[in-house]
Design a protein around this motif. Structure first.
Motif, short mmCIF file in Angstrom:
data_model
loop_
_atom_site.label_atom_id
_atom_site.label_comp_id
_atom_site.label_asym_id
_atom_site.label_seq_id
_atom_site.Cartn_x
_atom_site.Cartn_y
_atom_site.Cartn_z
N GLU A 1 0.62 -1.28 -0.02
CA GLU A 1 -0.17 -0.05 -0.01
C GLU A 1 0.87 1.46 0.18
O GLU A 1 0.73 2.18 -0.76
CB GLU A 1 -1.06 -0.13 1.23
CG GLU A 1 -1.95 1.19 1.35
CD GLU A 1 -2.75 1.36 0.33
OE1 GLU A 1 -3.13 2.51 -0.12
OE2 GLU A 1 -3.25 0.19 -0.39
N ARG A 2 1.92 1.17 0.74
CA ARG A 2 2.63 2.28 0.90
C ARG A 2 3.46 2.52 -0.67
O ARG A 2 3.60 3.70 -0.89
CB ARG A 2 3.78 2.13 1.94
CG ARG A 2 4.77 3.45 2.05
CD ARG A 2 4.39 4.30 2.77
NE ARG A 2 5.38 5.36 3.15
CZ ARG A 2 5.33 6.59 3.03
NH1 ARG A 2 4.00 7.22 2.70
NH2 ARG A 2 6.22 7.36 3.04
N SER B 1 1.09 4.24 -3.04
CA SER B 1 0.74 5.55 -2.58
C SER B 1 1.54 6.44 -3.15
O SER B 1 1.46 7.40 -3.51
CB SER B 1 0.51 5.75 -1.14
OG SER B 1 -0.60 4.92 -0.77
N GLN C 1 1.58 6.76 -6.78
CA GLN C 1 0.70 7.48 -7.25
C GLN C 1 1.19 9.04 -7.02
O GLN C 1 0.96 10.10 -7.99
CB GLN C 1 -0.66 7.57 -6.37
CG GLN C 1 -1.72 8.39 -6.96
CD GLN C 1 -3.00 8.49 -5.85
OE1 GLN C 1 -2.69 8.18 -4.63
NE2 GLN C 1 -3.91 8.30 -6.59
N GLN C 2 1.63 9.58 -5.99
CA GLN C 2 2.28 10.83 -5.85
C GLN C 2 3.20 11.21 -6.86
O GLN C 2 3.15 12.15 -7.47
CB GLN C 2 2.70 10.97 -4.40
CG GLN C 2 1.74 11.06 -3.42
CD GLN C 2 2.33 11.16 -1.95
OE1 GLN C 2 3.46 11.01 -1.90
NE2 GLN C 2 1.47 11.26 -0.92
N ARG D 1 -5.70 -1.19 -7.18
CA ARG D 1 -5.61 -0.48 -6.26
C ARG D 1 -6.42 0.96 -6.62
O ARG D 1 -7.25 1.26 -5.89
CB ARG D 1 -4.27 0.08 -5.61
CG ARG D 1 -4.21 0.94 -4.49
CD ARG D 1 -5.13 0.65 -3.37
NE ARG D 1 -4.83 1.58 -2.33
CZ ARG D 1 -5.90 2.58 -2.21
NH1 ARG D 1 -6.77 2.61 -3.06
NH2 ARG D 1 -5.69 3.69 -1.29
N PHE D 2 -5.99 1.53 -7.65
CA PHE D 2 -6.71 2.72 -7.95
C PHE D 2 -7.85 3.06 -9.27
O PHE D 2 -8.23 3.97 -9.41
CB PHE D 2 -5.59 3.92 -8.26
CG PHE D 2 -4.67 4.17 -7.14
CD1 PHE D 2 -5.13 4.60 -6.16
CD2 PHE D 2 -3.29 3.49 -7.13
CE1 PHE D 2 -4.20 5.17 -5.22
CE2 PHE D 2 -2.41 3.82 -6.18
CZ PHE D 2 -2.87 4.46 -4.81
#
Length: 148
Positions: free
Chosen positions: A86-87, A90, A93-94, A125-126
C-alpha cells in the motif's frame, strides 16, 4: 478448622495476587510490543522500496516473526507486506502526479522490478493504469499538492 480456613484463605489471596502481577506484566509487555510495532511501521515507511524479510525485520527490532505478524495485523489491520504494498502504491501515485518521470522509473523507485506487475497492482488499487493517471485532469495534481 479455623486454622485450615485461614490457610486456604491465605492461599486464595496469594493466587489472586500472582494473577494480578501477571496481568500487570502482560500490559507492560503489550505496551513495549506496541511501541516496537510502531517503530517497525516507521521503519517500513522509509524502507518500503527494499524492505527486509519478516525474519530480518523481527531480528532487527528484537522480536520474533510470529509476534511481528500477529501484532502488526492486530494493531494496523493489515499484514506487514500488505502495508508495504500500500505504501509503495501511494508513493507511486504521488510520483506520477507530481513528476514527469517515466512510469517504469516510478515503478523501480518504489520497489517494483517488473513494470507489468506494477501496472496491474496500480490498476487494482486505483482503478486506472498509471499512464491513465498521468493523462487525467490536472485538478488531481492540484488536489494532491494542496493535501501535502
Amino acid at each position: 478448622m479455623k486454622k485450615l480456613f485461614l490457610e486456604a484463605r491465605f492461599l486464595d489471596l496469594f493466587i489472586e495476587q500472582q494473577a494480578l502481577l501477571r496481568q500487570v506484566q502482560r500490559r507492560a509487555a503489550g505496551s513495549r510490543d506496541r511501541d516496537t510495532l510502531h517503530a517497525i511501521r516507521e521503519f517500513l515507511d522509509t524502507h518500503y522500496a527494499e524492505p527486509p524479510s519478516l525474519l530480518e525485520l523481527a531480528r532487527l527490532f528484537g522480536t520474533n516473526d510470529f509476534k511481528l505478524k500477529k501484532g502488526f495485523r492486530e494493531l494496523f489491520g493489515t499484514t506487514v507486506f500488505g502495508y508495504v504494498a500500500e505504501r509503495r502504491l501511494s508513493v507511486a501515485q504521488q510520483l506520477l502526479l507530481l513528476t514527469d518521470e517515466p512510469v517504469q522509473q516510478v515503478a523501480e523507485a518504489v520497489g517494483f522490478v517488473n513494470p507489468a506487475h506494477f501496472a496491474t497492482a496500480f490498476r487494482r488499487r486505483f482503478g486506472q493504469a498509471p499512464s491513465q493517471l498521468r493523462r487525467g485532469p490536472k485538478s488531481q495534481v492540484q488536489e494532491l499538492a494542496a493535501c501535502s
